[in-house]
Motif scaffolding. Structure first.
Motif, PDB file in Angstrom:
ATOM      1  N   ASP A   1     153.420  17.033 124.309  1.00 15.50           N
ATOM      2  CA  ASP A   1     153.926  15.826 123.677  1.00 15.50           C
ATOM      3  C   ASP A   1     154.563  16.113 122.328  1.00 15.50           C
ATOM      4  O   ASP A   1     154.437  17.197 121.775  1.00 15.50           O
ATOM      5  N   THR A   2     155.185  15.075 121.791  1.00 15.68           N
ATOM      6  CA  THR A   2     156.029  15.197 120.602  1.00 15.68           C
ATOM      7  C   THR A   2     155.400  16.070 119.529  1.00 15.68           C
ATOM      8  O   THR A   2     154.258  15.882 119.131  1.00 15.68           O
TER       9      THR A   2
ATOM     10  N   VAL B   1     158.531  25.017 117.480  1.00 17.29           N
ATOM     11  CA  VAL B   1     159.981  24.982 117.642  1.00 17.29           C
ATOM     12  C   VAL B   1     160.616  24.618 116.319  1.00 17.29           C
ATOM     13  O   VAL B   1     160.191  23.681 115.645  1.00 17.29           O
ATOM     14  N   LYS B   2     161.634  25.357 115.963  1.00 20.28           N
ATOM     15  CA  LYS B   2     162.380  25.089 114.743  1.00 20.28           C
ATOM     16  C   LYS B   2     163.715  24.474 115.116  1.00 20.28           C
ATOM     17  O   LYS B   2     164.475  25.032 115.894  1.00 20.28           O
ATOM     18  N   SER B   3     164.001  23.304 114.544  1.00 23.88           N
ATOM     19  CA  SER B   3     165.316  22.713 114.760  1.00 23.88           C
ATOM     20  C   SER B   3     166.234  23.156 113.635  1.00 23.88           C
ATOM     21  O   SER B   3     165.794  23.571 112.566  1.00 23.88           O
ATOM     22  N   ASP B   4     167.552  23.078 113.866  1.00 16.53           N
ATOM     23  CA  ASP B   4     168.494  23.409 112.810  1.00 16.53           C
ATOM     24  C   ASP B   4     169.409  22.218 112.564  1.00 16.53           C
ATOM     25  O   ASP B   4     169.292  21.175 113.199  1.00 16.53           O
TER      26      ASP B   4
ATOM     27  N   THR C   1     168.026  14.526 115.612  1.00 17.97           N
ATOM     28  CA  THR C   1     166.689  14.394 115.042  1.00 17.97           C
ATOM     29  C   THR C   1     165.614  14.464 116.112  1.00 17.97           C
ATOM     30  O   THR C   1     164.470  14.749 115.811  1.00 17.97           O
ATOM     31  N   GLU C   2     165.953  14.183 117.363  1.00 19.37           N
ATOM     32  CA  GLU C   2     165.010  14.338 118.467  1.00 19.37           C
ATOM     33  C   GLU C   2     165.710  15.086 119.592  1.00 19.37           C
ATOM     34  O   GLU C   2     166.843  14.775 119.947  1.00 19.37           O
ATOM     35  N   PHE C   3     165.049  16.076 120.160  1.00 21.77           N
ATOM     36  CA  PHE C   3     165.647  16.783 121.288  1.00 21.77           C
ATOM     37  C   PHE C   3     164.534  17.373 122.148  1.00 21.77           C
ATOM     38  O   PHE C   3     163.388  17.503 121.714  1.00 21.77           O
ATOM     39  N   LEU C   4     164.895  17.703 123.381  1.00 20.83           N
ATOM     40  CA  LEU C   4     163.945  18.304 124.301  1.00 20.83           C
ATOM     41  C   LEU C   4     164.080  19.816 124.258  1.00 20.83           C
ATOM     42  O   LEU C   4     165.187  20.361 124.321  1.00 20.83           O
ATOM     43  N   TYR C   5     162.945  20.487 124.143  1.00 20.84           N
ATOM     44  CA  TYR C   5     162.922  21.930 124.317  1.00 20.84           C
ATOM     45  C   TYR C   5     162.212  22.202 125.629  1.00 20.84           C
ATOM     46  O   TYR C   5     161.099  21.714 125.859  1.00 20.84           O
TER      47      TYR C   5
ATOM     48  N   THR D   1     158.961  19.769 126.015  1.00 21.91           N
ATOM     49  CA  THR D   1     158.445  19.359 124.710  1.00 21.91           C
ATOM     50  C   THR D   1     159.502  18.530 123.996  1.00 21.91           C
ATOM     51  O   THR D   1     160.665  18.934 123.925  1.00 21.91           O
ATOM     52  N   LEU D   2     159.107  17.365 123.487  1.00 20.24           N
ATOM     53  CA  LEU D   2     159.984  16.593 122.620  1.00 20.24           C
ATOM     54  C   LEU D   2     159.744  17.042 121.184  1.00 20.24           C
ATOM     55  O   LEU D   2     158.619  17.010 120.686  1.00 20.24           O
ATOM     56  N   VAL D   3     160.802  17.470 120.543  1.00 20.07           N
ATOM     57  CA  VAL D   3     160.713  17.975 119.165  1.00 20.07           C
ATOM     58  C   VAL D   3     161.402  16.993 118.239  1.00 20.07           C
ATOM     59  O   VAL D   3     162.529  16.560 118.500  1.00 20.07           O
TER      60      VAL D   3
END
Length: 503
Positions: free
Chosen positions: A42-43, A114-117, A122-126, A145-147
């Motif tokens: 989950d998130t 998970v690191k976003s860039d 602002t929300e994405f699925l990994y 996984t929702l990141v």
């Protein structure tokens, strides 16, 4: 001689058994069983580790099998990590020649960071996959996984290598002062709705400053974290009415564990503490849940703190704990607190209108409302309770008594309940003469089930069959309920205007 022969036979037996096991292990044939075909982690927030999730793998065959490889589809570059029956394999990504006995199972534990860039939303699925074997025998389990990209606020390291702390009396706690000129985040005293915030430790408002929360702001607290509003400083929580169940315009304070299993777990973080001397604070349209103490308010500077349209749920000790404070509140809902949903202690001045104080905590010691003019061990021990007024409120819960008055001589104790539904078993006590004491009680509905829609999930709507329906006094009317619905006359008790329950 006999002893030597016996040892030889034992050794030969062990050698034979180990060779036999190796000999009888066969290659997997693509018929493994799994507890699920997709693992949803989950998130999580960017750069923070998820919780650990379990996948169970079954060998339903009569043969001991060898799984040549268990790995992620993205290989060593995967952001997921796993352990297989306690083994870490190659960097938690690759496992070779895993034995699974006949009619047996093994556990795989999975987590991710998970690191976003700046190029991601602002929300994405990994996503990734766990692959078992290869070729014709390949089997896969999906990972999703929702990141959420988030702003992380935490104590800095000082020049001497120590971690930033906050002075609390003679103690120091893990925390930091919010900086309106922070070189990374900019103005940390303004919480917007552009990204969620995750706080580690206690974030304190410096003396003389104000922290402001815009409508839709989301703040998630790690364990042992919270807010401190210090002397001569203020907190302005400026949520507004929402039009959907997503509470898009509410300000939300919660723990940072986003899995559904944690939705109703109390004590995940600390408190929002308005310290002695804090001033000019305002709170409206706040949803606060899963704290130790929701709002801790003590010794205001002579100005009442207005609290409007606020929900507080699942707190280990208190929803609101006030100590010699001043509060003027309307449309408040509090439920599930280990001690009391609302505790107005050590004197003070309080007014609550059209509020619902319920307590379904599973303990006979719980209360919905506790009021006192003393604090054991304090100096002085008693302080004046100049007013504790409840108008058009509901005070209820799952046990026989949900209201307690703690009165000691030596200080004033002024209280009044007007047109309230109250659950109490203390009718033989002189302080609880609900029908014959007009100085303290007027229009009381006693020990009637308000028929909430579903208090177990904090839904306190009522319909026209409720004993709280149309029992309010128009003199204390708050025109709009907690959802912004216009109240009818005579008004219903509690925070919600009645409406038919969904079928």
């Amino acid at each position: 001689m006999q002893r030597i022969t016996l040892l030889f036979l034992i050794g030969l037996t062990l050698l034979f058994c180990s060779c036999r096991s190796d000999f009888e292990t066969v290659a997997s044939n693509g018929e493994l069983g799994f507890s699920t075909d997709t693992v949803y982690l989950d998130t999580i927030f960017t750069n923070l580790s998820s919780s650990t999730y379990a996948l169970k793998v079954y060998n339903h065959s009569k043969n001991d099998i060898n799984i040549p490889v268990i790995k992620f589809a993205k290989g060593l570059n995967s952001k997921y990590r796993m352990s297989v029956d306690g083994s870490q394999g190659n960097q938690g990504k690759l496992f070779e020649n895993v034995t699974l006995l006949a009619k047996d199972s093994l556990y795989i534990f999975i987590e991710t960071t998970v690191k976003s860039d700046n190029s991601t939303p602002t929300e994405f699925l990994y996503t990734d996959q766990i692959e078992f074997d290869s070729g014709a025998n390949l089997q896969k389990v999906e990972l999703v996984t929702l990141v959420q990209d988030a702003i992380l606020l935490y104590p800095n390291r000082n020049a001497d290598g120590t971690t930033e702390t906050l002075p609390i009396g003679n103690e120091k706690i893990y925390g930091f002062y919010l900086d309106k000129n922070d070189p990374i985040h900019g103005n940390e005293l303004l919480f917007t709705n552009k990204k969620p915030y995750v706080i580690y430790g206690y974030a304190a408002v410096p003396e003389g400053e104000t922290v402001t929360f815009e409508p839709g702001a989301r703040v998630y607290f790690h364990a042992n974290s919270g807010f401190i509003v210090s002397k001569n400083s203020s907190i302005h929580i400026n949520g507004t009415k929402s039009t959907t169940d997503k509470l898009e315009n509410e300000v939300i304070f919660s723990g940072n564990r986003q899995q559904p299993d944690f939705n109703y777990v109390p004590g995940q973080w600390g408190t929002v503490w308005l310290q002695k001397g804090s001033t000019n604070s305002t709170i409206q349209n706040l949803t606060l849940k899963n704290a130790t103490v929701g709002l801790l308010i003590e010794d205001n500077d002579g100005k009442a703190t207005p609290i409007k349209n606020t929900q507080i749920y699942n707190c280990t000790h208190f929803g609101i704990q006030a100590k010699n404070a001043m509060i003027e509140a309307e449309n408040i809902v509090i439920n599930y607190a280990g001690e009391a949903s609302l505790a107005c202690t050590y004197g003070g001045n309080y007014k609550f209108s059209h509020s619902t104080f319920n307590n379904n905590w599973s303990s006979p010691e719980q209360l919905a409302v506790y009021i006192s003019n003393y604090l054991d061990g304090a100096t002085p021990e008693t302080k004046d309770l100049t007013a504790a007024t409840f108008n058009n409120c509901i005070i209820y819960g799952s046990y026989s008594n949900e209201m307690l008055l703690g009165k000691k001589s030596g200080a004033a104790f002024v209280y009044q309940f007007n047109n309230c539904l109250i659950k109490s078993n203390k009718t033989n006590n002189s302080d609880y003469q609900f029908d014959t004491d007009p100085v303290h009680y007027n229009g009381i509905v006693l020990n009637k089930d308000p028929k909430f829609f579903n208090p177990n999930i904090n839904n306190f709507n009522i319909d026209n069959t409720s004993p709280a329906f149309a029992k309010g006094n128009s003199a204390y009317l708050i025109p709009l309920d907690i959802l912004g619905i216009t109240r009818t006359l005579p008004p219903d008790l509690g925070a919600y205007q009645s409406k038919p329950f969904p079928k």
